[in-house]
Scaffold this motif. Structure first.
Motif, PDB file in Angstrom:
ATOM      1  N   GLY A  78       7.073  23.449   1.842  1.00  0.00           N
ATOM      2  CA  GLY A  78       6.825  22.228   1.104  1.00  0.00           C
ATOM      3  C   GLY A  78       6.953  21.079   2.074  1.00  0.00           C
ATOM      4  N   LEU A  79       6.097  20.094   1.949  1.00  0.00           N
ATOM      5  CA  LEU A  79       6.191  18.977   2.886  1.00  0.00           C
ATOM      6  C   LEU A  79       5.809  17.670   2.230  1.00  0.00           C
ATOM      7  N   GLU A  80       6.303  16.628   2.848  1.00  0.00           N
ATOM      8  CA  GLU A  80       6.005  15.263   2.440  1.00  0.00           C
ATOM      9  C   GLU A  80       5.549  14.529   3.683  1.00  0.00           C
ATOM     10  N   GLY A  81       4.536  13.701   3.539  1.00  0.00           N
ATOM     11  CA  GLY A  81       4.035  12.972   4.687  1.00  0.00           C
ATOM     12  C   GLY A  81       3.038  11.914   4.269  1.00  0.00           C
ATOM     13  N   ARG A  82       2.189  11.561   5.219  1.00  0.00           N
ATOM     14  CA  ARG A  82       1.169  10.553   4.948  1.00  0.00           C
ATOM     15  C   ARG A  82      -0.179  11.067   5.422  1.00  0.00           C
ATOM     16  N   LEU A  83      -1.229  10.640   4.754  1.00  0.00           N
ATOM     17  CA  LEU A  83      -2.586  11.020   5.100  1.00  0.00           C
ATOM     18  C   LEU A  83      -3.073  10.135   6.234  1.00  0.00           C
ATOM     19  N   GLN A  84      -3.720  10.745   7.210  1.00  0.00           N
ATOM     20  CA  GLN A  84      -4.209  10.003   8.373  1.00  0.00           C
ATOM     21  C   GLN A  84      -5.631  10.463   8.697  1.00  0.00           C
ATOM     22  N   VAL A  95       0.316  13.821   8.314  1.00  0.00           N
ATOM     23  CA  VAL A  95       1.395  13.703   9.291  1.00  0.00           C
ATOM     24  C   VAL A  95       2.699  13.907   8.525  1.00  0.00           C
ATOM     25  N   ALA A  96       3.383  15.014   8.820  1.00  0.00           N
ATOM     26  CA  ALA A  96       4.579  15.397   8.073  1.00  0.00           C
ATOM     27  C   ALA A  96       5.776  14.537   8.472  1.00  0.00           C
ATOM     28  N   ASP A  97       6.493  14.067   7.468  1.00  0.00           N
ATOM     29  CA  ASP A  97       7.755  13.353   7.671  1.00  0.00           C
ATOM     30  C   ASP A  97       8.931  14.258   7.352  1.00  0.00           C
ATOM     31  N   ASN A  98       8.705  15.217   6.472  1.00  0.00           N
ATOM     32  CA  ASN A  98       9.773  16.061   5.955  1.00  0.00           C
ATOM     33  C   ASN A  98       9.171  17.412   5.602  1.00  0.00           C
ATOM     34  N   VAL A  99       9.777  18.497   6.072  1.00  0.00           N
ATOM     35  CA  VAL A  99       9.282  19.844   5.780  1.00  0.00           C
ATOM     36  C   VAL A  99      10.427  20.687   5.240  1.00  0.00           C
ATOM     37  N   GLN A 100      10.177  21.399   4.159  1.00  0.00           N
ATOM     38  CA  GLN A 100      11.151  22.337   3.608  1.00  0.00           C
ATOM     39  C   GLN A 100      10.608  23.738   3.785  1.00  0.00           C
ATOM     40  N   PHE A 101      11.427  24.624   4.338  1.00  0.00           N
ATOM     41  CA  PHE A 101      11.041  26.008   4.562  1.00  0.00           C
ATOM     42  C   PHE A 101      11.395  26.781   3.293  1.00  0.00           C
ATOM     43  N   LEU A 102      10.402  27.196   2.544  1.00  0.00           N
ATOM     44  CA  LEU A 102      10.613  27.775   1.224  1.00  0.00           C
ATOM     45  C   LEU A 102      10.634  29.294   1.212  1.00  0.00           C
ATOM     46  N   MET A 149       0.832  -1.185   0.000  1.00  0.00           N
ATOM     47  CA  MET A 149       0.000   0.000   0.000  1.00  0.00           C
ATOM     48  C   MET A 149       0.873   1.242   0.000  1.00  0.00           C
ATOM     49  N   ILE A 150       0.418   2.279  -0.665  1.00  0.00           N
ATOM     50  CA  ILE A 150       1.145   3.543  -0.727  1.00  0.00           C
ATOM     51  C   ILE A 150       0.284   4.632  -0.117  1.00  0.00           C
ATOM     52  N   ASN A 151       0.873   5.399   0.763  1.00  0.00           N
ATOM     53  CA  ASN A 151       0.192   6.532   1.384  1.00  0.00           C
ATOM     54  C   ASN A 151       1.203   7.668   1.484  1.00  0.00           C
ATOM     55  N   ARG A 152       1.387   8.437   0.425  1.00  0.00           N
ATOM     56  CA  ARG A 152       2.334   9.550   0.397  1.00  0.00           C
ATOM     57  C   ARG A 152       1.615  10.800  -0.080  1.00  0.00           C
ATOM     58  N   VAL A 153       1.909  11.903   0.565  1.00  0.00           N
ATOM     59  CA  VAL A 153       1.335  13.198   0.223  1.00  0.00           C
ATOM     60  C   VAL A 153       2.484  14.185   0.074  1.00  0.00           C
ATOM     61  N   VAL A 154       2.462  14.970  -0.995  1.00  0.00           N
ATOM     62  CA  VAL A 154       3.448  16.023  -1.215  1.00  0.00           C
ATOM     63  C   VAL A 154       2.668  17.306  -1.453  1.00  0.00           C
ATOM     64  N   LEU A 155       2.958  18.347  -0.654  1.00  0.00           N
ATOM     65  CA  LEU A 155       2.217  19.602  -0.731  1.00  0.00           C
ATOM     66  C   LEU A 155       3.169  20.792  -0.704  1.00  0.00           C
ATOM     67  N   VAL A 156       2.767  21.871  -1.345  1.00  0.00           N
ATOM     68  CA  VAL A 156       3.442  23.157  -1.226  1.00  0.00           C
ATOM     69  C   VAL A 156       2.346  24.190  -1.033  1.00  0.00           C
ATOM     70  N   GLY A 157       2.482  24.997   0.013  1.00  0.00           N
ATOM     71  CA  GLY A 157       1.479  26.017   0.288  1.00  0.00           C
ATOM     72  C   GLY A 157       1.986  27.007   1.310  1.00  0.00           C
ATOM     73  N   ARG A 158       1.058  27.825   1.814  1.00  0.00           N
ATOM     74  CA  ARG A 158       1.399  28.844   2.816  1.00  0.00           C
ATOM     75  C   ARG A 158       0.609  28.595   4.089  1.00  0.00           C
ATOM     76  N   LEU A 159       1.248  28.856   5.225  1.00  0.00           N
ATOM     77  CA  LEU A 159       0.595  28.688   6.519  1.00  0.00           C
ATOM     78  C   LEU A 159      -0.454  29.773   6.714  1.00  0.00           C
ATOM     79  N   VAL A 160      -1.620  29.392   7.231  1.00  0.00           N
ATOM     80  CA  VAL A 160      -2.689  30.364   7.462  1.00  0.00           C
ATOM     81  C   VAL A 160      -2.592  30.998   8.850  1.00  0.00           C
ATOM     82  N   LYS A 161      -1.797  30.394   9.750  1.00  0.00           N
ATOM     83  CA  LYS A 161      -1.511  30.979  11.059  1.00  0.00           C
ATOM     84  C   LYS A 161      -0.240  30.339  11.597  1.00  0.00           C
ATOM     85  N   ASP A 162       0.307  30.909  12.666  1.00  0.00           N
ATOM     86  CA  ASP A 162       1.524  30.357  13.266  1.00  0.00           C
ATOM     87  C   ASP A 162       1.282  28.926  13.749  1.00  0.00           C
TER      88      ASP A 162
END
Length: 146
Positions: free
Chosen positions: A72-78, A96-103, A1-14
């Motif tokens: 940008g982040l990579e993780g799994r959907l829960q 659930v983030a496994d890896n986060v890049q501060f862009l 089974m594969i459960n991977r999510v890759v997203l790039v976006g902006r935080l809406v709050k701290d």
């Protein structure tokens, strides 16, 4: 089974940083991710996705991200559920983030950030962070490998 999510976006709050009773750090934040298409009025819509980061990655996110930061982040959907105060079942879907890049450039991050200032993202993600590391994070420019 594969459960991977890759997203790039902006935080809406701290990010909100908390600790479990056993001392494990957990950060939660919401990422606004633009859709690739426009609606009937020609406007671009966004999805607001709940993100959870654990342990040292949680502390890094709390220290280096703020409202408006691009990440940008990579993780799994829960999906999980709980009963609220009224006794109704509430379902929650989150990444659930496994890896986060501060862009965002350093100037757009928290003022006390000491990462080098340029437009590249920095990958502070950890696949297997230490379980009980609650030390304060103090990263100097000399400590960075770039």
């Amino acid at each position: 089974m594969i459960n991977r999510v890759v997203l790039v976006g902006r935080l809406v709050k701290d990010p909100e940083l908390r600790y479990t009773p056993s001392g494990v750090a957990v950060a939660t934040f919401t990422l606004a991710v633009n859709r690739t298409f426009t609606n009937g009025e020609g406007e671009r819509e966004a999805d607001f996705i709940n993100i959870v980061a654990w342990r040292q990655l949680a502390e890094l996110c709390a220290n280096y991200l703020k409202k408006g930061s691009q990440a940008g982040l990579e993780g799994r959907l829960q999906t999980r559920s709980y009963d609220n105060k009224e006794g109704k079942r509430v379902y929650v879907t989150e990444v659930v983030a496994d890896n986060v890049q501060f862009l965002s450039p350093t100037g757009e991050r928290r003022e006390n950030s000491s990462a080098s200032s340029n437009d590249r993202g920095y990958d502070f993600g950890y696949n297997n962070p230490p379980q009980n590391d609650r030390r304060a994070i103090d990263i100097q420019d000399d400590d960075l490998p770039f």
